[in-house]
Design an enzyme around this catalytic site. Sequence first.
Site, PDB file in Angstrom:
ATOM      1  N   HIS B  73      -3.077   2.229   9.301  1.00 11.30           N
ATOM      2  CA  HIS B  73      -2.070   3.181   8.790  1.00 11.30           C
ATOM      3  C   HIS B  73      -1.328   2.667   7.571  1.00 11.30           C
ATOM      4  CE1 HIS B  73      -2.261   3.794  13.270  1.00 11.30           C
ATOM      5  NE2 HIS B  73      -2.570   4.993  12.841  1.00 11.30           N
ATOM      6  N   GLU B 125       1.620   6.193   9.164  1.00 10.52           N
ATOM      7  CA  GLU B 125       0.949   6.361   7.866  1.00 10.52           C
ATOM      8  C   GLU B 125       1.905   7.026   6.868  1.00 10.52           C
ATOM      9  OE1 GLU B 125      -2.746   8.725   7.822  1.00 10.52           O
ATOM     10  OE2 GLU B 125      -2.075   9.473   5.883  1.00 10.52           O
TER      11      GLU B 125
END
Lengths: 287, 287
Positions: B73, B125
Site C-alpha cells: 500500500h 494506500e
Amino acid sequence: MRLILSSNIGFCYGVKRAVGIVDELSSEYKVKTFGPLIHNPQMIERLRAKGVQTIDSLNDKTNKECKIVIRSHGVGPDTYNLLNKMGIDYIDATCPFVKNAQDFVKRKNREKITVLIFGDKQHPEVKAVMSYAKDIVVAESIEEVKALPNFKKIAVVSQTTQSKQLFREVVMVLLDKAVEVDIYNSICGATESRQTEAEKLSCMVDIMLIVGGKNSANTRRLYTVCQNHCEVCYHIETVRDIGFDLFPKNSTIGLITGASTPDFIVDEIIDAMEREFGADLSVETLN
Amino acid sequence: MRLILSSNIGFCYGVKRAVGIVDELSSEYKVKTFGPLIHNPQMIERLRAKGVQTIDSLNDKTNKECKIVIRSHGVGPDTYNLLNKMGIDYIDATCPFVKNAQDFVKRKNREKITVLIFGDKQHPEVKAVMSYAKDIVVAESIEEVKALPNFKKIAVVSQTTQSKQLFREVVMVLLDKAVEVDIYNSICGATESRQTEAEKLSCMVDIMLIVGGKNSANTRRLYTVCQNHCEVCYHIETVRDIGFDLFPKNSTIGLITGASTPDFIVDEIIDAMEREFGADLSVETLN
C-alpha cells in the site's frame, strides 16, 4: 404568430471585442485583417465599405502604413514572429477563449505531451491552435478519436465552438487509450449556453430560424442541435433568404443566432415579420 | 454441480511481488513490515508463523537489527525521510501502480494544482498517496465529488482498486467544475480485469463465491459488482466460512478472488467441494 427570441443573441464577447477594435481603428486608420475578421459575410461587407481590407499574407508594401488586426480566430506563432521581425504594429483581436486554448497547447508542447485537438481541420481557429505544438493530432469525429493508437499521456483541447456532449464522449474514449489525460475544456461559455438554449427553444416551437454565416462553425452546430428537436429548421444568413408569407398561421417561431451574427440582421428579420404579420405577431424573449 | 473459476485468480502482480520479497527475506533475516503486508488475515498469519512482525512506527530499538519492508500500500514521504535519517536499511514493496499514483500526486503538487483522490479516506494506500501533496481533497462517492466547489484546474487520481465506471463518472462531474482537468487513471490493470470477470461470471451462475480478506477493498468491490448480477453471493475469507452441504443440487457456482487472496485458500475450497460433491463436481476456468 408568436416569435420567441433566444436570450443569447447577437455577437458573443470575443466577436464584439474584435468588431469593436476594428470599428474604432477604421475611423482613424487604414485597417487590414488576416482573413475575414469574423464568419459573417454581411458584417464583413459593412466593414469593407468602411475601408477594412482582408489580407492573407504579409508580403504587402502597404502593411507599414496601416493597422493590422489579428482576427478572433487567432494566428500561429510564425505570424507573430513575422510581424515582429517586419516591425509591423499590430492589434491582437484573438478571442480570449481561443488564446487560452493556444496557451494550453504551447504548455503541453513544452511538457512534450501529444496534443489532440477535437475540431475541424480546415477551420482557421484549429489551424492556428495546431501550430503551437509539434506533436499534434486533429480529430473531427468520435470515430477518428476511436481510431487513434494508445498513448502513455495525451492532452486534449477542443475547438471553442464544439458540442459539449461530443467533447465529453471524446474524453471517455481517451480514458481507454491513455493512463494520463490532460483535458482543457476550451468550449466557450457563450457557445455552451447557446447550445443549451437552442435545445430548449427548438423543443417549444413549430419553426426554428438559425441566423448566421453559412461559414460559421458555431451557427452550423446550432442548426444541427435544433434539427434534433424541431422538424422545420432554417439556417439563414439574412432576411432575404426566407419568405415569411409561407409560414402557417398561428405558428410559434424560434430565433437563435450564431456568435458572429450582428444585431442589425436580427432587427431586419423582426421588422420584416412585423410587416408581414402586423398585429398578429407577438415577440418575446426566452426566459 | 459445476464450479467455474475466474481466470484471474490469486495474487495480483503487486501482492505477489511483496509476498515474494518478504518470503525470501524471512528465511535469512528478522523481517518487520509497516502495518499488515497485505489485506489477507490468513496470509498474515502464515507470515507471522515465519517470524514476520508488523510494526506501526519506527520507535523500536530492534529496527536496525532486522529488515524493514514497506508494504504494497506504500507509505508517505515522512516515513522515507525517517528511515533515511535513522539509517535503517529498508526494502520497498510498494505496488508499482500505487507508486505511479504517488509520483503523479508529487508532480501535481510541484505544479501547484489541487489534487482530488477518489477513494476511501481510511485506506492505507489513500492515506499514503494523500501525503504527497499539500493541496489535496479526498472524495469517497460521486455525491462528495458533486459537492466540491469549482476549480480553475484540478488533477484527479484514483485508489488503485476503485471501480472503473465510478471513476469515469467522477471525470464527467469534474468537467463541469474545472476548465482544466488532469486525469491519472491509476486503477490497476488486474483490478479492472477482475471487475470485468466478476461481472461476466456472476451473470452465468446461481451462486457466487467471492474469496478474500474482509478488509480488502478490491475484494469488497468485487462482491458489490457480483451482487448486481447474481442473487446469491458470499464474501468468504476461508473454506470455514461456508457450508457446501446447503447448496442446491446441480447448481452452477462461480469463484473469484481478490488481489491479495493466496492460492492455498482457493485450493482448500476446491478440495472441500470435491469432498462434498465427489464425482458430481466439474471444475472449469472461465474463458
